[in-house]
Scaffold this motif. Sequence first.
Motif, short mmCIF file in Angstrom:
data_model
loop_
_atom_site.label_atom_id
_atom_site.label_comp_id
_atom_site.label_asym_id
_atom_site.label_seq_id
_atom_site.Cartn_x
_atom_site.Cartn_y
_atom_site.Cartn_z
N ILE A 124 1.04 -1.16 -0.14
CA ILE A 124 -0.12 0.01 0.15
C ILE A 124 0.98 1.45 -0.02
O ILE A 124 0.56 2.02 -0.86
N ALA A 136 0.78 3.92 -3.12
CA ALA A 136 0.27 5.13 -2.85
C ALA A 136 1.50 6.26 -3.04
O ALA A 136 1.22 7.42 -3.29
N ILE A 196 -6.75 3.00 -3.98
CA ILE A 196 -6.17 1.59 -3.40
C ILE A 196 -7.44 0.85 -2.77
O ILE A 196 -7.67 1.43 -1.60
N LEU A 208 -8.22 -2.49 -0.50
CA LEU A 208 -7.56 -3.65 0.38
C LEU A 208 -8.36 -4.75 -0.17
O LEU A 208 -9.66 -4.91 -0.27
N GLN A 252 -6.71 7.94 -0.69
CA GLN A 252 -6.48 7.11 -1.77
C GLN A 252 -6.92 5.97 -1.38
O GLN A 252 -7.20 4.77 -2.18
N VAL A 253 -7.20 5.48 -0.19
CA VAL A 253 -7.41 4.16 0.17
C VAL A 253 -8.74 3.85 0.62
O VAL A 253 -9.61 4.61 1.01
N TRP A 260 -10.82 1.21 2.68
CA TRP A 260 -10.48 0.37 3.87
C TRP A 260 -11.54 -0.73 3.82
O TRP A 260 -12.95 -0.47 3.97
#
Length: 273
Positions: A98, A102, A110, A112, A142-143, A145
């Motif tokens: 990650i 990133a 991104i 998960l 950006q993530v 979860w």
Amino acid sequence: MHSNNPVPSETSAPLQDSILQYHALSKLLAEAGISQPTLVIDQAALNRNIAQLKQILNEGFVHRLVVKSLPCMQLIDHISAQTQSETQRFMCFHAPFIQQIASRYALSDILLGKPLPAAAFEQLLVWFMQQPKSKSAPKLSQVQWLIDSHARLEQYQAIAKKHHASLRINLEINIGLHRGGFSLNAEFEDTITLLEKSNNLRFAGLMGYEAHAAKIPSILGGLKGALDASWHSYEAFKERVEHLSVPGTCFNSGGSTTFTEYTAKAPCNELSV
């Protein structure tokens, strides 16, 4: 390893070709001074696979690149450049991946591939929040979860409140694999309610993995039958979160053993391969 053994004359033509290719590759590795175990990619075959993937994407999907299968940044660059548009979508499973993605791709999104334990999540959250405030620096936004239970979401919310952070939350749904994730039950309803009321959590989408479909025997409906059942389940989840969905909401599914069967009637809008 390399060998100077000749090709036996009694071998079949395809086998002879393979042996000749092996010797040619062995010679190239020796000339390059490479004697350790080495991963070699057949780029022509890779590009043919990419072309097949792009045909499926033309059905109306975007591509999310699964990073754990690609142990080389240049390989990730090559595939991403050919299959993705402005926003580069990746699926990552561990903190180092990650952080690398990133940092390398400023426009990356991104998702998960599996939920992180609360302690690992907090460490990664702190890393993101400590990054410089520049356009090219890694950003928490950006993530997506991945959350597979109401209890985990409560843990993440408590940590987000502690650090005054805003999180994008993607819910893992069980569409037939039974490895984990939500079912359409009271727990899922409680999770939706928590997302609706939270000041730190925002619904970003759903992720439904269907790797079991490729292993279903034909007597039980085979791959197509299993996918139809998975898509039906996925649609039911989508209907429940329709009021939380906006243009661009991530509805992720697919996999390297199933993506070739996806058509416009599938409920997802992106495929992980």
